[in-house]
Scaffold this active site. Structure first.
Site, PDB file in Angstrom:
ATOM      1  N   HIS B  62       0.922  -1.307   0.057  1.00  0.00           N
ATOM      2  CA  HIS B  62      -0.069   0.069  -0.056  1.00  0.00           C
ATOM      3  C   HIS B  62       0.974   1.363   0.072  1.00  0.00           C
ATOM      4  O   HIS B  62       2.243   1.156   0.107  1.00  0.00           O
ATOM      5  CB  HIS B  62      -0.995  -0.063   1.231  1.00  0.00           C
ATOM      6  N   ASP B  66       5.797   4.354   4.741  1.00  0.00           N
ATOM      7  CA  ASP B  66       6.744   3.370   5.393  1.00  0.00           C
ATOM      8  C   ASP B  66       6.808   2.044   4.947  1.00  0.00           C
ATOM      9  O   ASP B  66       7.589   1.034   5.121  1.00  0.00           O
ATOM     10  CB  ASP B  66       6.429   3.326   6.812  1.00  0.00           C
ATOM     11  N   HIS B  67       6.040   1.852   3.499  1.00  0.00           N
ATOM     12  CA  HIS B  67       5.919   0.877   2.821  1.00  0.00           C
ATOM     13  C   HIS B  67       6.445   1.097   1.468  1.00  0.00           C
ATOM     14  O   HIS B  67       6.602  -0.115   0.758  1.00  0.00           O
ATOM     15  CB  HIS B  67       4.434  -0.012   2.720  1.00  0.00           C
ATOM     16  N   ASP B 212      -0.544  -3.671   6.204  1.00  0.00           N
ATOM     17  CA  ASP B 212      -1.099  -3.269   7.301  1.00  0.00           C
ATOM     18  C   ASP B 212      -2.693  -3.486   7.058  1.00  0.00           C
ATOM     19  O   ASP B 212      -3.459  -3.489   6.199  1.00  0.00           O
ATOM     20  CB  ASP B 212      -0.999  -1.797   7.732  1.00  0.00           C
ATOM     21  N   HIS B 270       5.940  -5.069  12.466  1.00  0.00           N
ATOM     22  CA  HIS B 270       5.498  -3.649  12.427  1.00  0.00           C
ATOM     23  C   HIS B 270       5.074  -3.041  13.660  1.00  0.00           C
ATOM     24  O   HIS B 270       3.830  -2.484  14.191  1.00  0.00           O
ATOM     25  CB  HIS B 270       3.971  -3.871  11.406  1.00  0.00           C
TER      26      HIS B 270
END
Lengths: 306, 306
Positions: B62, B66-67, B212, B270
């Site tokens: 996504h 942070d991804h 997430d 995470h």
């Protein structure tokens, strides 16, 4: 008054393990300014104990990834950590579009004001000015639009003669005025000129930053007599052709530029990944052959502007 | 046949010193696949000795920074290091626009083919399929569109009975066929069924990745009986309200999900920055109370899928 620079990253385009993309922190009078923000800058700030919320002004030289790819992450983390203070960002005009697109798709609505100031890639311009400090941008010549930055102190206050202040029992409320040139009249009506109560102010200091650029004389006036100059030094001079082709500078040229600009101290950086860390002394030796007061920038180290 | 996962980053949105944003490498049969690419991924790859040019497929869950914020840097560095091989990128559709904008302003023209495959945020879909491995995406429920990934081995070849192969002097050219079920006819015309020359193939293995997401039953079929499940575990269960509000999972829930999905082994990650590294055992204990075969993911460590 403190004036120093912390190197967070001094690698050129391809990072190496323990050599990070470009970023540095300027501390002037305990105000923090960030120059460039390569990938990983927020982790480097944490590593060296800099609280990112103390940074209120960020200056981006150009839009090659190794100079700005840490920006979305840093700005987002400031938001997640509850920042409320305005953040001023200075950089090439399209940077605003890049940030907006990232925040659009991550559905990020910043809780603080991000105030964007586009830089002028063709003329010297004042970006920020306070009584104590002025920051200017000036054009460099790179493959894409790029500016350098000069951090120029304003006039500094004179230094008080503590003994005279004590003897005359000068009230604390008047001290600052005297440092800036006001005279003092004592209770007997006698005037004591500021010049008799102080020693002359130190000369204003300046820090100049040039990365990335090919060698051209055009920006010499903008870095003239800087106390400290950080200049890119991507290649050894044997790679001069490659430097010209990629719009970079060799370390020998960085030394010559420092000499021509009559700076006080030269700091090298933006090293090509082709040089192992132990080989960087070759770059240093070459620059010193033109300008002896040169050092290699080292990540995590503070350099004084003096 | 190797099947293992290297954790490059297991921090949630705000990175901490030595806890990096999300990224991991899957090694299946010496083919490398990257899942998510948080800021600093290229440095983490270097740190753990992974040559980025061995990666031919990248999967992005996504568009929270942070991804994916390490993606432009990684793709650029592959370019600068002379990559020629096609690179397949799977992720939310707007990712293509974000990359294009960055490359437009940096004037980067990749020397290799970057082939973008938009993921489907609402339905399970096969992203990649070879004889040995199939990668599927499936919808998770997060604040913005997000998918999980399942790496599913195909049928595996039977294991040869080395002694029988030697005794029958089976030509090497026929070996692979026998492992995949072909019978062998010897020079006297006698047929030796594959099943007599082999022991049964091991069961196909699978790895599922969920980060997430808030806890919902919808994706349980997609992770059912995975040998290894990496599941986000952002908060302790005492923060359940915060988890729901931010579309995340608690560690107790991650354990329950693992139990319900009958996975073999649960790996947590995470982690919220509110937990110091030494406090992560609290997350572990909580998940283990629901699903004993749970471990904390540790950066730099390989986990076998078995």
């Amino acid at each position: 008054m403190r004036f120093s620079v912390l190197i967070l990253g001094n690698s050129s385009a391809t990072p190496m393990y323990e050599r990070h993309p470009t970023s540095q922190v300027v501390n002037h009078n305990e105000q923090l300014y960030l120059i460039d923000c390569g990938e990983g800058t927020q982790m480097q700030l944490t590593r060296y104990g800099i609280k990112s919320n103390r940074i209120n002004h960020i200056f981006i030289s150009h839009l090659h990834g190794d100079h700005y790819l840490g920006l979305v992450g840093l700005i987002s983390s400031m938001h997640l950590m509850g920042r409320k203070t305005d953040l001023h960002l200075y950089g090439p005009a399209p940077l605003e579009e890049i940030l907006a697109l990232n925040f659009k798709y991550s559905e990020t609505e910043l809780r603080y004001n991000l105030i964007f100031h586009p830089t002028n890639p063709t003329e010297t311009a004042v970006l920020f000015e306070s009584k104590l400090l002025r920051v200017e941008s000036f054009p460099l010549r790179h493959r894409i639009a790029c500016t350098g930055f000069r951090f120029q102190e304003g006039e500094r206050p004179a230094k008080l003669d503590i003994d005279k202040v004590a003897k005359l029992q000068i009230p604390p409320a008047l001290i600052n005025g005297i440092k800036w040139g006001l005279d003092f009249t004592d209770k007997d009506g006698k005037v004591h000129p500021s010049s008799e109560l102080t020693t002359p102010a130190p000369l204003p200091r300046s820090y100049a930053y040039c990365s990335d650029t090919v060698r051209i004389p055009d920006y010499l006036p903008s870095i003239h007599r800087a106390n400290l100059l950080y200049h890119e030094s991507t290649f050894l001079h044997e790679m001069k052709d490659r430097a010209v082709e990629t719009f970079h500078t060799t370390s020998f040229e960085a030394g010559e530029i420092a000499k021509e600009a009559e700076v006080g101290h030269l700091l090298l950086g933006h090293y090509s990944a082709r040089y192992k860390t132990k080989e960087l002394t070759l770059l240093l030796d070459e620059a010193r052959s033109a300008f002896p007061h040169t050092d290699l920038s080292v990540e995590g180290k503070w350099y004084e502007v003096e």
